[in-house]
Structures are given as structure tokens and as C-alpha cells.
Design an enzyme around this catalytic site. Sequence first.
Site: not given
Ligand code: ATP
Length: 587
Positions: A248, A250, A255, A285, A314, A430, A436
Site C-alpha cells: 500500500e 505510505k 494516523r 496514534r 491516515e 511492532r 515499511k
Molecule cells: P512507528 O509508527 O512505526 O513508530 P512512525 O510513527 O515514525 O513510526 P512510520 O514509521 O514512518 O511512522 O510509519 C508508520 C506510520 O505510517 C503509521 O503509524 C501510519 O500513521 C502511517 N501510514 C501511512 N500509510 C499507511 C498504510 N498504508 N498502512 C499503515 N500505516 C500507514
Amino acid sequence: MKFITLAQSLGQLEAIASRNQMTEVLADLFSRVTYQEIDWVCYLVLGRLKPKFSGVEFNLAEKMMVRVLSRAIGQSEAESLKLFKQTGDLGEVILKLKTSNSKLKIRKSLEIKDVYNSLLKIAEEAGEGSVERKLNKMAVLLSQLDPLSAKYVVRIPVKKLRLGFSDMTILDALSWMQTGDKSLRPELERAYSVSADIGRIARVFKQQGLNGLKQIQVEVGIPIRPALSERLPNAAKIVEKLECFAVEPKYDGLRVELHLDKTRKVELSEGLFKQQSSFIQIYSRNLDNITHMFPEVVLAVEQLPVKQAIFDGEAIGVHPQTGKLLSFQETIQRRRKHNIKQMLSQVPIKVFIYDLLYLNGRAVFKQPFSQRRQLLEKILTKRQNGLVLTEQTKVNNVKQLRYLLDKYLQQGLEGIMCKKLDEPYQAGGRNFNWVKFKKNTEGKLVDTLDCVVMGYYPGKGKRVGFGIGAFLVGVSDAETIKTVAKIGTGLTDDQWREMKKRCQQIRAPKCPNSYIVNKNLYPDFWCQPKIVVEIMADEITKSPIHTAGLALRFPRLVRFRDDKDIDQITTLKELKKLHQLQTSMLS
Ligand code: ATP
């Protein structure tokens, strides 16, 4: 239990820095309260009255509380303000005044229940004249409390009950209460992940033990902790590990967990859209309640053809004319309390929905992702007023994966999410169900880090005007925070100003006990561990100076992470893993 007994425990908690000792004090407190009281106690020790997601807030500023304090002890506001300026702590002021004035002696000690209910009534005051009513009621309550109880109660409305632990320490303490160790934490955390109300978990556990926890179900109106993703060094490793999976785009927005229950009606006394009537809530989140920020999303959710549901997705801003997706910086302009009406047209929002966790009375998060996706496709058949089904492609080879990464990067997105099709939704976890894959993943450093700002150094040259020229950041390691970088570049002038402002608000008089810092890196000013920043770097290197043992080369600020709490920052274990990934890619 009398409130004074709780206040004594708060006093003990305030005096210790070790998380383990805090756990023991909390466990002792929990063992002495009844199951009817334990949820109130959980919220109170966290400086709240309800879980964050409930949105119950006092909205009383410190200046107002100075007025309250004067009324409570019958002295002039000027006098109270003077004392407050000297100590900077309303709690100390009221303790001192009450202890030194024999006329204010209290004979009857209030029960926790009485204090809790009074505070709740104050927080729930709304409408015209509510501020004055809040101040009066607060003054009455403070006048009825003994000095120690007043010290802690006065800090709650102004969010200054600084004890330095989170819901996770409470889970440990609940286990400790039962077994004298942390062995029940996994069971407690499992229940908390699907129903993130710490008070509810504590009450059920105290009354019904582990069996009760097993019965805890997902409920609309109580957030589920979001699933998190892992990292892998390259496309080949992803295909090897996940085999057959869905890819998908990103999105780089906010969130949102959307909760809907059309069988529950809510009365709206005010708000932008008066026609809303179903129960609809939006959680971040971080499990904050952000419903008020997205009134148009609330309306759109209400139109969906389902009775009850919980979605994961998102929210991202779109350009009002071109419809192009906006950057994270532009999207977060929607994170505000005021002028929301104006923002609706300036930064319209789309929500890309990618998961379904609950549907019409049934938790579906344990079903395999492919099945949840099918259900989602039946609900989101077209673009429903800005609610969009996230695009998805099934993938099983490296070529296809690379093609999709390039495709989405060219569209200006952050990267892709690879998701195993046959796995349940891992609430609060996690793991490799989700991986990702970002722009930098095939470069040197596979991900950004979320660090905490530990202190700062005054500016030199051009930055003298900002009053800050560099800041020290760290990652967490069990109970401690260890340094990984001193950052002095990569911020815009506005970001420097913002950083200085934030740091100043949370200055600590000395190095906080949990920090482990090499003397050569001591900053001129220390900060309490509150500001979370996302940091990018060229690579991770071994370091003799930074106490994490690893350091970031050419670190730079990506953004402030207001959606993350201190207990969600990168851990030393994760940093080491990222270092290993980097090394394995280079070899
Ligand atoms: P983490 O959530 O892993 O601690 P983070 O908040 O810094 O790390 P990223 O690691 O960059 O964020 O990526 C995870 C975040 O990506 C998710 O919390 C969500 O908000 C976002 N996201 C965007 N698109 C998607 C998707 N298609 N599926 C799941 N998450 C997505």
C-alpha cells in the site's frame, strides 16, 4: 481510602526516580485500594480524571489557579502570585501556606471518591460563566483539604502533577501487586492493547484477576493501540521474509482511528455541525481525542453504510484547488483547537482507510488481513466524502516491489507499507506483519529516529538571536535516556525559534536522574524529557562519547513529533538493530 493516604503515596513517588521503585510504591497503593476506587487512583496518579481519549480537560491556566489558591486560603492574589513566582510550583505554595497557618487546620479528611467527584464536576462545567464556577468550586475543594492533599490536587488542573511514569508503569505495578514481579505484564498489556483504558484494565484485574482480563473485548469508544511496522534493509529481504503480501502507499499524515456507533446517539449542545447524532470519535496514534479537529470527517463517517465500526487510517491534507496531497507540515495545521471552520476550506482532509478492526457488534481484528480487507471493500465502495479506500497491490517478487516503491515515490509519497495477508491486526505491536519501505531504505540509514530533547546550548554567530545553537537528543534504554546526537544544523529559523520556546517551557534545574550523559556533552540548559523529535541522519556510527555507544552522523531535524509520547521514542535496542541493518547492507 482517604485522599491523604493517596497524597502520601504521591509524595513517595515524587521523591524517587527509579522506575522499579515507582512500580513497587504503586503496587503497594493498588493493593490497599478497593476495586471500586482503583480506576480513579490510576487516573489521578497520572494527573488526570479520565483516560486521555475521553477528552475530559480542566482548561484552567496557572494564573487562574493562583486566584483559586488565594480564595481558598483567604489571602491576597498579589501575595500568592509573589510566592508562586518564587517557587514556580502551585503545589509548594499551597503546602507552605496551609502548613504555616493554624487557622486553616483541617479536621476531617476526605475520601478519594469525594475528591475525585468534586474534580470531575469542576472539569465538566461548561457554558456561560463556567470559568467562574470552576474557580469557585476549586477554591471550596482546596479549602477542605489538608496541606499535603492540597499540594497534589492543585497541580492536577494545570497538568503539573509531575511523576514521570505512564500507563505502562501502571501495568507493571498491577502485575507486581498480584505476584511481586512483572510476570503478568504481557497478559495485562494484551488486554490494554485492545482496550486502552488503564482504569478499566485495573478495575477488571483487581476484581476478577486474569480471567477477567481475558474477557475484555474491543468496544467502540475505547481506542485500540495501533499496529506498528518493522523495517528491513532492502526489497529482496522483504520478499524473503513476507513471501506473499499486499503493498500500500505510505501516506505522510496523521494516523486516525475512527470509531462509529449509530446505535448510540449523542446530544450536541455546540459544534460546527449540529446535525451529527451518532457516536463518532477520532483518536490519534497517541490515543488522544482529536474528534474536534475533523468535523467534516465525522460527518462523512456518519454516512457510511454500517451500524458500528472501528477503522484505522491516515488523514492527510489536500490542496483545495488542485486536490494534490499536502506535506505533513501542511496537514498538521489542522491540529488545533481554534479557527477550525477556517481551516476546513484551507486544508481539506482526505482519510485513507487501510484497516477494519470492528464491525457491527463483532471484533474483526483477529481475522486475517485479506478478510478484513474484503469487508472494508464492501463498505468503501466509492469515495465517500473524503473517505478513501487505500490502494492495494498483491506482490510476491522483488521487481514488482521496486516498481511500486518507485511509482509511489514519484507521486511524492514517503514510501510503501508491505503487509502480510494472512495475519491478524497486531494491536500495539511492532512486528513483521507490517514492514515499511521508505525512500532511504536502500540508502544507508533505513529509518528516521524518534528522540527526546535532553538539553540545549546557547547560539553562536547568527543564532545568538535565537538563544539556542544546538540541542542534545537521546534514545531510551529501560529506565534511562542515553545520548545519540548533538544537533546544530538543519533547522529553519522558525524551527530554531520554536525549539527554543519549547525548551524554555520545560527547563529542568539540573540533569534529570534518568539521563546518562558524558560530561563533555553537558548542555548549558537541561530539559525535562518531554519534546519528541524525528531525526534523520546519514548513518549510525560507533561512538565513544555518546552514552548510547552509537551516534548519528550528520543528524538533522525532520519534525516535532507531538503525536508521540516519551515512552514511544526509539529504544537503544531498535537503534542497535538499525545499525546492524546498515552494516548488513554495506557488507
Ligand atoms: P512507528 O509508527 O512505526 O513508530 P512512525 O510513527 O515514525 O513510526 P512510520 O514509521 O514512518 O511512522 O510509519 C508508520 C506510520 O505510517 C503509521 O503509524 C501510519 O500513521 C502511517 N501510514 C501511512 N500509510 C499507511 C498504510 N498504508 N498502512 C499503515 N500505516 C500507514
